[in-house]
Design an enzyme around this catalytic site. Structure first.
Site, PDB file in Angstrom:
ATOM      1  N   SER A  83      39.317 -44.933   1.481  1.00  0.00           N
ATOM      2  CA  SER A  83      40.140 -44.976   2.691  1.00  0.00           C
ATOM      3  C   SER A  83      41.067 -43.774   2.640  1.00  0.00           C
ATOM      4  O   SER A  83      41.277 -43.191   1.561  1.00  0.00           O
ATOM      5  CB  SER A  83      40.979 -46.269   2.701  1.00  0.00           C
ATOM      6  OG  SER A  83      42.013 -46.221   3.673  1.00  0.00           O
TER       7      SER A  83
ATOM      8  N   TYR B 254      46.586 -52.860  -1.230  1.00  0.00           N
ATOM      9  CA  TYR B 254      45.447 -52.150  -0.652  1.00  0.00           C
ATOM     10  C   TYR B 254      45.447 -50.684  -1.077  1.00  0.00           C
ATOM     11  O   TYR B 254      44.426 -50.150  -1.512  1.00  0.00           O
ATOM     12  CB  TYR B 254      45.493 -52.266   0.871  1.00  0.00           C
ATOM     13  CG  TYR B 254      44.305 -51.649   1.577  1.00  0.00           C
ATOM     14  CD1 TYR B 254      43.072 -52.318   1.610  1.00  0.00           C
ATOM     15  CD2 TYR B 254      44.398 -50.421   2.224  1.00  0.00           C
ATOM     16  CE1 TYR B 254      41.980 -51.766   2.252  1.00  0.00           C
ATOM     17  CE2 TYR B 254      43.313 -49.860   2.868  1.00  0.00           C
ATOM     18  CZ  TYR B 254      42.108 -50.537   2.883  1.00  0.00           C
ATOM     19  OH  TYR B 254      41.027 -49.983   3.516  1.00  0.00           O
TER      20      TYR B 254
END
Length: 269
Positions: free
Chosen positions: A145, A158
Site C-alpha cells: 500500500s 495497518y
C-alpha cells in the site's frame, strides 16, 4: 489476442474473491495460468469469483479457504496447492484494515491486522520460495500500500503491517536474487503499493467523508482524493492486475526488491 505467456504456470492469489485480488487472478488467468483462488466468503461469492477467472481463460481454477489468522491452516493450504501444482507465482493480497486512533486501538485489532497482512505473507513465502529457487523461476508479488511507504493518522496497525511487508519483501528479494538466470527468469520479489483504489476496503472511509460533508458519495470520494492523491482519480483494480502480470515476465528477471506505487502522485509529494 492476450499473450498467454504463463501457460503451464501455477499461481496462488490470496484474498482473491473480490477487489484487487480478483482482478489480479483474472489477469493471470488471461495470461494462461492455473489459478488458485483464495478467500473466505459464502458460496455465491466464491462461485462468482472462480467463474470470472475461468471465463478469463485460466487453464484451471481451484478455490482454497484457509483462515489466515491460523498459521497451521496456511501450511495445510500451501501443501494442498503444491499437490495441485508447484507454485510459480505467489501474490499476497489478503488484507484487512481498521481505522482508529492509536490510543483506542486494542490488542485484538493489532494482532488480527498483523496476522493477515504480514504474518500470512511470511508463511506463504517461506513455504513457496524454496521450490521456486529449485526450478529457477518464481514471482512473489506482495500487495502492500502507499501506507507501506508513508504513514497516515489513525492507521497504526495497518501502516505497521504494510511497512513490515515491504521490509519482508526486500529481504526475501536479496536472499533469492541469484536464483535462476535470465533464461529461466530468476526469482523476484516485489511490492505493489496502491493508493486510493475502487474497492470495498476503502468504502468505510468514503462513507465517513460523505457524512462529514453532508453530501453524496461523489463528494466524499472527491474530498478523500483531494487530501492525498494529486491525480484526483481512483485506480481501477484491473490496473493493479496488469502490473502484477507484467512483473511475471521473464524480462522482469532483474526487477526485484522494489515497492512500486500506483498512487496518482501521492508518495511523490
Amino acid at each position: 489476442m492476450t499473450d498467454r505467456f504463463l501457460e503451464g504456470k501455477t499461481a496462488l492469489v490470496t484474498g482473491s474473491t473480490q477487489g484487487i485480488g480478483l482482478a489480479i487472478a483474472t489477469a493471470l488467468g488471461e495470461a494462461g495460468c492455473r489459478v488458485a483462488v483464495h478467500g473466505l466468503g459464502d458460496a455465491g461469492i466464491v462461485k462468482k469469483a472462480t467463474d470470472t477467472v475461468v471465463d478469463a481463460g485460466a487453464s484451471d481454477v481451484r478455490h482454497f479457504d484457509a483462515n489466515f489468522m491460523d498459521p497451521d491452516a496456511i501450511e495445510v493450504m500451501m501443501r494442498q496447492v503444491a499437490d495441485w501444482g508447484d507454485i510459480d507465482i505467489l501474490v499476497n493480497n489478503a488484507g484487512i484494515q481498521k481505522t482508529t486512533p492509536l490510543e483506542d486501538a486494542d490488542t485484538g485489532t493489532w494482532n488480527s491486522i498483523l496476522a493477515v497482512n504480514l504474518s500470512a505473507a511470511f508463511h506463504t513465502m517461506r513455504l513457496a520460495m524454496p521450490s521456486m529457487k529449485e526450478r529457477g523461476y518464481g514471482r512473489v508479488v506482495n500487495i502492500a500500500s502507499v501506507h507501506g511507504l508513508v504513514a497516515s493518522r489513525d492507521k497504526a496497525p495497518y501502516v505497521a503491517s504494510k511497512y513490515g511487508l515491504v521490509g519482508l519483501s526486500r529481504t526475501a528479494a536479496l536472499e533469492y536474487a541469484d536464483a535462476g538466470n535470465r533464461q529461466s527468469g530468476g526469482v523476484t520479489v516485489n511490492c505493489i503499493c496502491p493508493g486510493w483504489t475502487e474497492t470495498e476496503l476503502i468504502e468505510p472511509q468514503v462513507q465517513a467523508r460523505t457524512q462529514q460533508l453532508g453530501g453524496g458519495r461523489e463528494a466524499g470520494v472527491a474530498d478523500l482524493l483531494r487530501e492525498k492523491q494529486p491525480s484526483l482519480r481512483m485506480s481501477d483494480p484491473s490496473e493493479i492486475g496488469a502490473l502484477a502480470v507484467w512483473l511475471c515476465h521473464r524480462h522482469a528477471h532483474n526487477l526485484t526488491g522494489t515497492a512500486i506505487p500506483i498512487d496518482g502522485g501521492w508518495t511523490a509529494q
